[in-house]
Design an enzyme around this catalytic site. Structure first.
Site, mmCIF file in Angstrom:
data_model
loop_
_atom_site.group_PDB
_atom_site.id
_atom_site.type_symbol
_atom_site.label_atom_id
_atom_site.label_comp_id
_atom_site.label_asym_id
_atom_site.label_seq_id
_atom_site.Cartn_x
_atom_site.Cartn_y
_atom_site.Cartn_z
ATOM 1 C CD GLU C 70 -1.885 -2.268 1.354
ATOM 2 O OE1 GLU C 70 -0.710 -2.587 1.658
ATOM 3 O OE2 GLU C 70 -2.803 -3.086 1.265
ATOM 4 C CG HIS C 139 -10.423 -7.279 7.482
ATOM 5 N ND1 HIS C 139 -9.511 -7.738 8.387
ATOM 6 C CD2 HIS C 139 -9.872 -7.477 6.264
ATOM 7 C CE1 HIS C 139 -8.456 -8.212 7.749
ATOM 8 N NE2 HIS C 139 -8.649 -8.067 6.463
#
Lengths: 338, 354, 335
Positions: C70, C139
């Site tokens: 990322e 998440h």
């Protein structure tokens, strides 16, 4: 014992260097401008004239200059906290830089960025950066844009020996390799990450091995030798433009000043600074080579020295006289439109 | 020689230059170099060497070596000799190898094992005097050191220094080129190239348009680098008592063009004016008036009109250990074979040819 | 002519239409194509939940799979945005923001300001947010307060397909960095969405239910929970007005205050954790700007100060329920 001689072959040349005389003079001018700019800041900072922090590039000029001479405004560079040299070599206005360092509204960033965030996107300078390693992904982005938009621009990511340990940098090596981006990663290894030595901080002590590990070739050069940097960078940038992908150039060099101004540098060995100033001054080396080759005279160099001194004086004078940004400037330019 | 000490100079900075991008020269990771040193040490120990001394560096070799040696010791193994680090400062540059070679010579080591490319071997030979060397390639151009598994190099070196192989078999005499530029003296083990670029820059040479003149001690068609030019047109062996001098010219003027492997992955044409034999001890003044001089593939010195440059080929200038010969001798003597019970006959090879 | 499509399909359509319109729009993210370098199909996934499926077939290499990296690829998207591209980069889950936060908040968010107005960073970072999927603690977060807090970022979180398409197109055309949050639990939620391209301006809340008794201000999944609560409250004669913020930065404070001046009662519902939440932000603003209009103290209904639990029984308690929202409204009526 007599030495045998043979007739001289039919090749001669005036200028033995890979750059023409004009370019050699420009190279000298650029390096000298960086040196004078930084040494002047060193003095003025010591007097308390300059707010905040500055990180000086003096001693490292050959790296920025040798690399930037292969670039145009279409090429982008992402710099470090020690970015004044990169800015000057990339063509950012010295006056605007000085203004910015003084926090004035005439600065390159209208005083909103300061020394560590000087940028000029019109010159392809994506900014000095206070976050070490953060420039590497940005340079990948510049290279990605060049590829997608179909032009031959390259992205250059400068990091120091310390920042080369940052995850963002290491991830960028891999990303550039798999996306085949025209990026040159330049590790300016001056031996110290702030106060800690590169011998300790970098386990493999070899940026070439690191690059190889990520799938790109790496080269090490003496970063105090302008011609070594120029030659290696030229090959690697050409390779990138021709679709050869990313590579990594380690420039081994030294910095004359501390990590930041105010750094007492007690981590250096006794006599180390004096030794490097005497024996590893890249501008002195360059000057000696071009004079000994008979291409440039001392008088021509002296003329440039005088020019540069005037330029810096003028930039400081103007910066000191320029207005500070006002209260209204505080809240402008957060967004294009909110 | 009783209790011989063997020196090891493993250069951590070889194979890092511009040839990584202008040709397809590889690199050799630090961990692999460290493994090679361990293989050499294992070979030497097996041949009876008990003490070694190594050049220190800050490039990661030391940690890897020490961990392996410690682990082996803790496991009660006797795979490796004692190893000590030289007491010297580390700069991370070529001067370290030079200094290490001088110190080892003063200590009176029996031999020096060198890990590096042609450049590293050159620096060691320039500083080791009469101490014999054994080369292991870990650099770019490996024209000088022979390609061989380091374990076997260690074995051969061990056999040589412990006197298990007679010196006339164990050691070979080698040629070298000696160059004087005014008062400065340099040597080259394989080649001296004069090129037109009058700056040292990134040191490697590969732009054939700038080649002016070449002197080689040996050159084989199966070689790589400048010496392979000689190898292609007038080969000369390491054991021959002469060398070659080749003068280049512009492609439109030269009578011959030769294509050869100038660098790993790089086959380039050079245009030759003429080739001559170089005899021992006959100084030659190059016809090139100005440029730079590359020793064993790396530009080191620039020179101009008015500088005095002289090149001389010397024979018997330094010694190397002939690993192949040492191993053959040892095998011939059955040095590594032990009979389980006393027997009257030597080992026979059954069935067909011996 | 409107037809009903899911929020997921609305996102796909917005991306497709913008890519058709503007060749500088590129889309990148982990598995957004799927199958890159693998021996089987390309476009194998089209995103982990299939949101970008089919786009690769239409737009080819303007869609790029990224490695699990990322900070590098979000940083590259931000860098590319300053160099003439308009990247839409997917951060699969907003929870992953930790690994690339610097590139977002110290780089992309600050370029324009630090460089004295001389930079434009037209990047959109799309990310899934929210709980209810049983995806557990790492998440399922909202993290809206964190991104809203940063000057230089714009933050969008729509509650339905119609708003999603319009706001995503707006985000792509906008010249500032936008964090575009997509509540994963609403991907299947359908509403009427025009086939043509359209935009919805930032900083404009939507009144999804008009009312007189009390104002509920919320966004994302809890808009629907509030609508559920409104149904139950109506039976007791309590008529709530629900304001869907739609964008958190810029935020439409005017609409909120107008509503509070009408009803005099405010409940802020927020699926984020309570400290420094959007709920507390709105509550404080209203207290400062419209104190006199309030007939009762403002009440905040948020997730608890805990990570998101896994067990469905616990996760259902974590998300502000219609019941808790109803209770809070009743409390403002009783005071």
């Amino acid at each position: 014992m007599t030495a045998t001689t043979t007739a001289s072959p039919t090749r001669t040349g005036d200028n033995p260097f890979p750059l023409g005389k004009e370019d050699l003079l420009n190279a000298y001018r650029t390096m000298k401008t960086i040196r004078e700019f930084e040494d002047r800041l060193h003095v003025d900072f010591g007097r308390g004239d300059i707010p905040g922090f500055v990180h000086l590039y003096a001693g490292e000029e050959a790296s920025a200059t040798g690399i930037m001479m292969h670039l145009t405004d279409e090429d982008r560079i992402a710099s470090t906290h020690r970015g004044h040299g990169h800015c000057i070599a990339k063509g950012v206005s010295v006056h605007q830089m000085m203004g910015e360092i003084y926090g004035k509204s005439t600065g390159a960033c209208h005083g909103k960025g300061g020394s560590m965030h000087i940028a000029d996107l019109s010159k392809g300078m994506m900014g000095a950066n206070g976050i070490l390693g953060a420039g590497a992904p940005l340079a990948c982005g510049a290279a990605l844009a060049a590829k997608k938009l179909g032009h031959k621009g390259v992205g250059i990511s400068f990091v120091g020996d310390g920042a080369s340990n940052q995850g963002m940098f290491l991830e960028s090596l891999n990303l550039a390799a798999i996306w085949e981006l025209p990026v040159l990663f330049v590790v300016e290894n001056n031996g110290y990450a702030e106060s800690t030595s590169v011998d300790w901080a970098v386990a493999s002590d070899s940026y070439v091995d690191r690059a190889n590990g990520f799938g790109l070739p790496g080269v090490t050069v003496d970063g105090t030798d302008f011609f070594a940097v120029y030659e290696a960078a030229g090959e690697m940038i050409r390779r990138a433009r021709d679709g050869g992908g990313p590579s990594l150039l380690e420039c081994k060099m030294i910095r004359f000043h501390g990590h930041f101004e105010g750094d007492a540098q007690t981590y250096r060995a006794k006599g180390e600074i004096e030794d490097i100033r005497n024996n590893r001054d890249c501008i002195r080396q360059f000057s000696r080579h071009v004079r000994e080759a008979g291409v440039i005279s001392q008088a021509e160099l002296d003329a440039i020295d005088a020019d540069v001194a005037k330029l810096i004086d003028d930039a400081v004078e103007q910066a000191k006289a320029a207005p500070l940004p006002g209260p209204a400037d505080l809240t402008t330019d957060v967004y294009v439109r909110y | 020689m009783s209790d011989p000490v063997v020196g090891i100079i493993a250069n951590p900075i070889s194979a890092r230059d511009i040839r990584r991008v202008i040709s397809y020269a590889g690199g050799l990771q630090i961990t692999e170099r460290a493994n090679m040193v361990l293989r050499i040490l294992a070979g030497m120990a097996a041949a009876g060497v008990a003490k070694t001394v190594i050049m220190p560096e800050n490039a990661g070799l030391r940690g890897h070596l020490m961990r392996a040696l410690t682990r082996s010791r803790n496991a009660g193994e006797a795979h490796f000799p004692d190893i000590e680090s030289l007491d010297m400062a580390v700069t991370g540059e070529a001067g370290d190898s030079a200094r290490a070679a001088r110190m080892m010579r003063e200590m009176g080591v029996a031999a020096i094992v060198v890990l590096g490319g042609d450049g590293t071997h050159r620096v060691v030979v320039a500083n080791c005097g009469d101490i014999p060397i054994a080369g292991v390639s870990s650099g770019t151009n490996n024209a000088f050191p022979e390609m061989r598994e380091p374990t076997v190099t260690g074995l051969g070196v061990g056999l040589a220094v412990t006197g298990q192989v007679p010196p006339e078999i164990a050691f070979s005499a080698n040629k070298r080129l000696e160059v004087e530029i005014n008062a400065r003296r340099e040597i080259a083990l394989i080649d001296v190239a004069l090129v037109r670029e009058r700056y040292v820059g990134s040191r490697a040479i590969w732009k054939t348009e700038g080649f002016e003149e070449l002197f080689v001690t040996f050159g084989s068609p199966g070689g790589i680098g400048m010496s392979s030019i000689a190898g292609m047109v007038a080969p000369v062996a390491r054991s021959d008592n002469f060398g070659r001098r080749i003068v280049f010219d512009r492609p439109d003027l030269a009578p011959f063009t030769v294509r050869t492997a100038i660098a790993p992955g790089l086959i380039a044409p050079v245009s030759i004016a003429h080739v001559e034999t170089l005899e021992f001890d006959r100084p030659v003044k190059p016809s090139t008036r100005a440029g730079s001089i590359a020793f064993d593939g790396e530009r080191e010195v620039t020179f101009a009109e008015g500088d005095e440059v002289v090149v001389t080929l010397r024979g018997g200038a330094f010694r190397t250990i002939d690993i192949e010969a040492c191993m053959a001798h040892a095998a011939g003597e059955g040095r590594f074979v032990k009979q389980a019970r006393p027997q009257s006959t030597a080992m026979e090879v059954r069935g067909g040819k011996p | 002519m409107a037809r009903k499509i899911s929020m997921k399909d609305a996102i796909n359509e917005a991306l497709d239409q913008e890519m058709q319109r503007d060749p500088t729009v590129i889309v990148m993210g982990e598995d957004i194509v799927g199958g890159t370098g693998s021996p089987g199909e390309s476009d194998a996934w089209g995103g982990v939940l299939g949101v970008t499926k089919g786009l690769y077939a239409k737009h080819g290499d303007r869609l790029m799979d990224t490695p699990l990296s990322e900070s590098a690829y979000i940083g590259a998207a931000i860098g590319a945005a300053t160099c003439g591209l308009r990247p839409v980069a997917e951060l699969m889950f907003i929870d992953f923001m930790g690994v690339c936060l610097d590139e977002i908040f110290n780089q992309g968010a600050k370029f324009r300001y630090m460089f004295g107005g001389k930079a434009e960073t037209p990047v959109v970072i799309r990310a899934m947010c929210g709980a209810g999927f049983r995806a557990a603690a790492q998440h399922s977060q909202m993290l809206t307060p964190i991104v809203t807090h940063i000057p230089g970022l714009k933050v969008v979180c729509a509650s339905n397909a119609y708003d999603t398409k319009g706001l995503l197109i707006q985000s792509i055309r906008d010249n500032d960095p936008v964090i575009f949050l997509e509540h994963k639990n609403l991907y299947a939620h359908e509403s009427e969405v025009p086939e043509e391209s359209y935009t919805i301006p930032f900083g404009e809340a939507a009144i999804v239910r008009e009312g007189k008794s009390a104002t509920i201000v919320t966004y994302g999944q809890t808009v629907h929970r509030s609508l559920d609560a409104a149904g139950a409250l109506a039976k007791d004669g309590i008529d709530v007005e629900i304001v869907d913020l739609r964008t958190l930065s810029p935020i439409d404070t005017d609409t909120v205050i107008e509503s509070v001046e009408k009803t005099g009662r405010l409940v802020c519902v927020d699926e984020a954790n309570p400290r420094c939440s959007i709920a507390s932000d709105v509550a404080a603003t209203v207290a400062q700007e419209a104190f006199k209009a309030l007939k009762a103290p403002v009440r905040m209904v948020t997730a608890p100060h805990t990570p998101v639990p896994f067990s469905p029984a616990l996760e259902d308690l974590y998300i502000p329920s219609a019941e808790r929202i109803g209770d809070a409204v009743r409390q403002t009526m009783a005071a």
